[in-house]
Design a protein around this motif. Structure first.
Motif: not given
Length: 442
Positions: A249-265
Motif C-alpha cells: 500500500d505504499i505510494a510510488d512517490e513515497m517509494k522514490v523518497r525512500m530510495l533517496e533515504m536509502q542512498k543517503i544511508l
C-alpha cells in the motif's frame, strides 16, 4: 642556520673586529712601547753616569773645563757632558736634532742638569730615533702573529665549548622532536644536562607531547566509538526501509523518497566504515605479516577497475622494471592504498586519458609512480589533499567524501612508506610511493 653555527660566527666576527682595531692601533702602541723602553734605558744610563761621577768625581769625564762627548759606532747613541750657566735647569726627554760630523741626526735625548761643587753641568744622553723605529716593524709582526694565533685558539675553544654546551639541545631535538613518530609517543626520558634552561625546555616539550598524545588518543577514541555507534542505527534504518518496500500500500512517490533515504544511508554507512578503517589503521589494529607479489596485486586491481576504465575510455599501462615481492605488509591495506590512488586517477581523469603505473628498484628503496592525465590539483589545495577534515573543490564537484587520500596517507604511514605528489592543473598528477628496502624481498 644552526644555533652553534651562529654563536661561532658571532665569536669569529667579534674577534675579527678586535683584530682590525688592534692592527689599526698597533703602530701607535708599538711606538709608545719603544719610546717608553728607550726613555727607561736613557734614565738608567743617566743614573749610572751620575753614580760614577759621585764615586769618582767629574774629572772622570771633564778635565780643565773641556766638554765631554762620546758617540757609539754609526752614531746610534751618544753621551754629552758640558758645564753650563749656574741658573740653567733641564730635566727632559724629547726628540731633537743634532749635527754630528756634518750629518743632522734625529735623537731621542735625555737632558739633565746637576751640580758638582759650585759648578752646574748639563748631561745629554741620546739614542737615534732611526734605530728606535727599526724595531717597530718586527715587533708589529710578532705582535700580530701572536694575536692571530690567540684568535684562532679562542675560535677553536669557542667551537668546542659551543658543541659541548649545546649538545643537550641537539639531543632534545633529536630524541623528543625529530626522532618521535607522531602521534606514537614513547615514555619520558630526561635528557641529562646541567643547564637549567635546557632542563626546562626538555620538561616543557614532554608536557606538550603528553597533551598532544592525549588529544590524539581522544580523537581516535571518538572516531572509533562514533563509527561503531553509528553502524547500528544505520543498519536498523536500512532494514526498516527495506521492510517498508515489501508493503503493497505504499505510494510510488513515497517509494522514490525512500530510495533517496536509502542512498543517503548508504553514503553515511560508507563514510562511517571509512572513518572506522582510518581509526583501526592509526591504532595499529592490523597485522603486517603478508608476503605479496606487486605485479599480481596490480593485476587484481586492474581486473576490479577495468569496467570503469572502459566507461571513460581511459588507457591503463603497467610498467614495472621487475616483479618485486613485498614482505611484512598487510595485503588488505596495501590493496586499498593502490585502489584509492588508481580510483582517483580514473575519477579525476579526462575522457580518452591514460594512467601509467611504473615501478623501479633503487639502491635503498623501491619507487612506485601512479601517473594520470587528469585535471590536476591546484597549487593552493595541494597541501590539504591528505587532510580528512578538509574537502577540496574537486571532491565537492565529484560528490566525493574526500576520505580516499587520508586513508592512503594512513596506510602509507602504517607501513613506513613515504608518499609524495606532484600535480599541474589541466596536465595531470603523479603520486609516488617510496617503499623502504625492509619491505622488499631481496
Amino acid at each position: 642556520m644552526k644555533l652553534k653555527t651562529k654563536l661561532t660566527l658571532f665569536n669569529a666576527i667579534s674577534k675579527l673586529v678586535i683584530v682590525t682595531l688592534f692592527v689599526l692601533l698597533l703602530p701607535s702602541i708599538i711606538e709608545s712601547i719603544n719610546r717608553n723602553y728607550t726613555d727607561e734605558r736613557l734614565i738608567k744610563q743617566k743614573d749610572k753616569l751620575l753614580q760614577i761621577v759621585k764615586e769618582k768625581g767629574i774629572q772622570t769625564y771633564i778635565e780643565d773645563g773641556q766638554s765631554y762627548g762620546s758617540y757609539l759606532p754609526l752614531k746610534e747613541e751618544y753621551i754629552g757632558l758640558d758645564e753650563v750657566e749656574p741658573d740653567y735647569y733641564a730635566d727632559t726627554i724629547q726628540n731633537e736634532k743634532r749635527s754630528v760630523e756634518r750629518d743632522t741626526i734625529d735623537y731621542r735625548i735625555l737632558s739633565h742638569t746637576f751640580k758638582v761643587g759650585k759648578k752646574n753641568y748639563l748631561l745629554e744622553i741620546g739614542k737615534s730615533t732611526e734605530t728606535i723605529d727599526d724595531t717597530t716593524g718586527p715587533l708589529q709582526n710578532i705582535a700580530f702573529l701572536i694575536l692571530l694565533g690567540m684568535i684562532l685558539l679562542t675560535i677553536i675553544a669557542d667551537q668546542v665549548y659551543s658543541n659541548y654546551i649545546l649538545a643537550p639541545l641537539s639531543r632534545i631535538i633529536r630524541t623528543k622532536l625529530v626522532g618521535t613518530k607522531f602521534p606514537s609517543f614513547t615514555s619520558y626520558a630526561q635528557v641529562k644536562t646541567s643547564t637549567s634552561d635546557f632542563q626546562h625546555l626538555d620538561l616543557s616539550i614532554h608536557r606538550m607531547i603528553e597533551t598532544i598524545e592525549h588529544a590524539f588518543q581522544k580523537e581516535r577514541e571518538f572516531i572509533s566509538n562514533a563509527s561503531h555507534e553509528l553502524m547500528t542505527p544505520i543498519s536498523i534504518l536500512q532494514s526498516k526501509i527495506e521492510n517498508m518496500f515489501e508493503q503493497e500500500d505504499i505510494a510510488d512517490e513515497m517509494k522514490v523518497r525512500m530510495l533517496e533515504m536509502q542512498k543517503i544511508l548508504n553514503r553515511l554507512k560508507s563514510i562511517t566504515k571509512t572513518l572506522l578503517l582510518i581509526s583501526q589503521i592509526e591504532n595499529e589494529q592490523f597485522l603486517k605479516e603478508d608476503e605479496i607479489s606487486l605485479t599480481d596485486m596490480l593485476q587484481d586491481l586492474y581486473e576490479e577497475i577495468s569496467i570503469r576504465l572502459q566507461e571513460k575510455n581511459i588507457g591503463y599501462a603497467l610498467a614495472l622494471s621487475q616483479d618485486v615481492t613485498l614482505i611484512n605488509v598487510n595485503k588488505f591495506l596495501l590493496f586499498n592504498l593502490l585502489f584509492n590512488l588508481v580510483n582517483n586517477a580514473i575519477k579525476y581523469n579526462k575522457p580518452d586519458g591514460s594512467i601509467i603505473v611504473t615501478g623501479e628498484q633503487m639502491k635503498n628503496y623501491y619507487v612506485i609512480n601512479i601517473n594520470d592525465t587528469g585535471i590536476g590539483i591546484a597549487a593552493d589545495e595541494l597541501p590539504y589533499i591528505f587532510n580528512r577534515f578538509k574537502k577540496i573543490k574537486q571532491s565537492l564537484k565529484q560528490d566525493s567524501f574526500g576520505l580516499g587520500l587520508p586513508i592512503v596517507k594512513s596506510i602509507a604511514a602504517f607501513h613506513d612508506i613515504e608518499l609524495q605528489v606532484r600535480s599541474e592543473q589541466n596536465v595531470g598528477s603523479t603520486f609516488t610511493l617510496i617503499v623502504p628496502a625492509k619491505l622488499v624481498k631481496q
